[in-house]
Design a protein around this motif. Structure first.
Motif, short mmCIF file in Angstrom:
data_model
loop_
_atom_site.label_atom_id
_atom_site.label_comp_id
_atom_site.label_asym_id
_atom_site.label_seq_id
_atom_site.Cartn_x
_atom_site.Cartn_y
_atom_site.Cartn_z
N CYS A 1 1.18 -1.69 0.22
CA CYS A 1 -0.10 -0.24 -0.17
C CYS A 1 0.99 0.71 -0.07
O CYS A 1 1.70 1.24 1.16
N ASN A 2 1.03 1.88 -0.69
CA ASN A 2 1.26 3.62 -1.53
C ASN A 2 1.15 4.24 -0.19
O ASN A 2 -0.47 4.68 -0.28
N ALA A 3 1.33 5.00 0.91
CA ALA A 3 0.58 5.87 1.77
C ALA A 3 0.81 6.83 1.08
O ALA A 3 0.11 7.72 1.39
N LEU A 4 1.52 7.89 0.39
CA LEU A 4 1.85 9.23 -0.16
C LEU A 4 0.65 8.95 -1.29
O LEU A 4 0.43 10.14 -1.65
N LYS A 5 0.63 7.73 -2.99
CA LYS A 5 -0.37 8.33 -3.56
C LYS A 5 -1.75 7.90 -3.71
O LYS A 5 -1.64 7.68 -5.05
N ARG A 6 -1.81 6.71 -2.59
CA ARG A 6 -3.17 5.56 -2.64
C ARG A 6 -4.50 6.73 -3.62
O ARG A 6 -4.71 7.97 -2.89
N LYS A 7 -4.27 6.01 -4.35
CA LYS A 7 -5.52 6.30 -5.26
C LYS A 7 -6.49 5.06 -5.36
O LYS A 7 -6.01 4.30 -5.46
N PRO A 8 -7.83 5.06 -4.60
CA PRO A 8 -8.35 3.42 -3.81
C PRO A 8 -8.69 3.10 -5.85
O PRO A 8 -9.27 3.62 -5.94
N LYS A 9 -8.33 1.59 -6.22
CA LYS A 9 -8.22 1.35 -6.82
C LYS A 9 -10.15 0.69 -7.33
O LYS A 9 -10.53 1.30 -7.90
N VAL A 10 -11.07 0.49 -6.18
CA VAL A 10 -12.05 0.52 -5.59
C VAL A 10 -12.26 1.51 -4.47
O VAL A 10 -12.07 1.25 -3.48
N GLN A 11 -13.41 2.46 -4.79
CA GLN A 11 -13.74 2.68 -4.27
C GLN A 11 -14.70 2.08 -3.08
O GLN A 11 -15.22 0.79 -2.75
#
Length: 287
Positions: free
Chosen positions: A250-260
């Protein structure tokens, strides 16, 4: 260190991770008749009760409302004689650090022999790709040091420890009564399954995934029916879901959920929906 660090984390991490669906703690309440939890900011601590005897898994932040929320669960701090520690980060041991409230000063803690090197000052905890060293944690409770694969009993509660290095060098997960797996900071649950925990907080990111795959293989062979319970992102009884993406971190800085994830709070540090009424009446849903 713990008190100041807890307050610093509350401000800094609230700002850093707001809206990113990174931290998704359970509210205070019950998973089932044996497992209950308390929400402290973005972290959960857990209690396991069997035949009227309760042990604690992790000790959370140095948190002002801990005794209040324990009362919501009808658990007295003085009744806790044993605490299982997954790892020594301050959001998992704050209540037993020397500047805490002393709620559990007489409790024995169980911690990994490798993880104890942090507590003894032989190793310093590093985060953000090794660029930042955290202050040493100080704990004076009696300790029992646990080895990888060790099986031990507290009263009639069976506990098996597995070493899962990566987030820290000595991180343990605990399998209790062959039915509940407490994973601490090894697995992060997204809406689409489990990943290795946050990249910014790992001692060794690649090792996290290697360790989780090894754990998955061990557990698969046993064909257990498990509830898998994390430190920051809830629980599941779907084994495949829990280990679905453990080769990815899990990328804590750039995380954009693949699934909301509609259950994810905008700000994990907002505890306004964590109430005594819900703690006493609502069963905590799985991911």
């Amino acid at each position: 260190m713990a008190k100041k660090d807890s307050l610093k984390q509350q401000k800094f991490m609230s700002f850093m991770f707001r809206g990113k669906e990174i931290f998704k703690p359970l509210n205070t309440g019950h998973i089932d008749e044996r497992v209950s939890c308390i929400r402290e900011y973005v972290a959960n601590i857990y209690f396991y009760t069997k035949d009227g005897y309760t042990i604690m898994i992790d000790a959370g932040y140095n948190y002002d409302r801990l005794s209040e929320k324990m009362r919501w669960l009808d658990i007295r701090p003085e009744s806790i004689n044993e605490i299982l520690i997954t790892h020594q980060d301050t959001d998992h041991v704050g209540a037993i650090e020397v500047d805490g409230q002393g709620l559990f000063k007489n409790a024995k803690i169980y911690v990994g022999r490798v993880e104890n090197d942090y507590l003894e000052g032989r190793v310093r905890r590093k985060v953000y790709w090794g660029l930042y060293k955290l202050p040493q944690v100080h704990i004076e409770n009696d300790k029992t040091l646990i080895e990888d694969g060790e099986i031990f009993y507290i009263h009639d509660i069976k506990i098996e420890a597995f070493l899962v290095p990566g987030h820290t060098w000595g991180h343990l997960v605990y399998l209790i009564d062959d039915a509940y797996l407490f994973t601490g900071d090894t697995i992060w649950f997204g809406a689409d399954g489990g990943y290795a925990f946050l990249n910014t907080l790992a001692e060794d990111r690649k090792l996290q995934s290697v360790s989780l795959k090894r754990l998955e293989e061990k557990l698969k062979k046993r064909n257990l029916s498990l509830k898998i319970i994390t430190g920051h992102t809830g629980w599941t009884d779907d084994f495949e879901f829990a280990f679905r993406h453990v080769d990815e971190i899990c990328n804590a800085l750039k995380r954009k959920p693949k699934v909301q994830d509609p259950k994810a709070p905008y700000d994990g540090f907002d505890e306004s929906d964590d109430t005594e009424e819900k703690a006493r009446t609502v069963i905590l849903e799985k991911c």
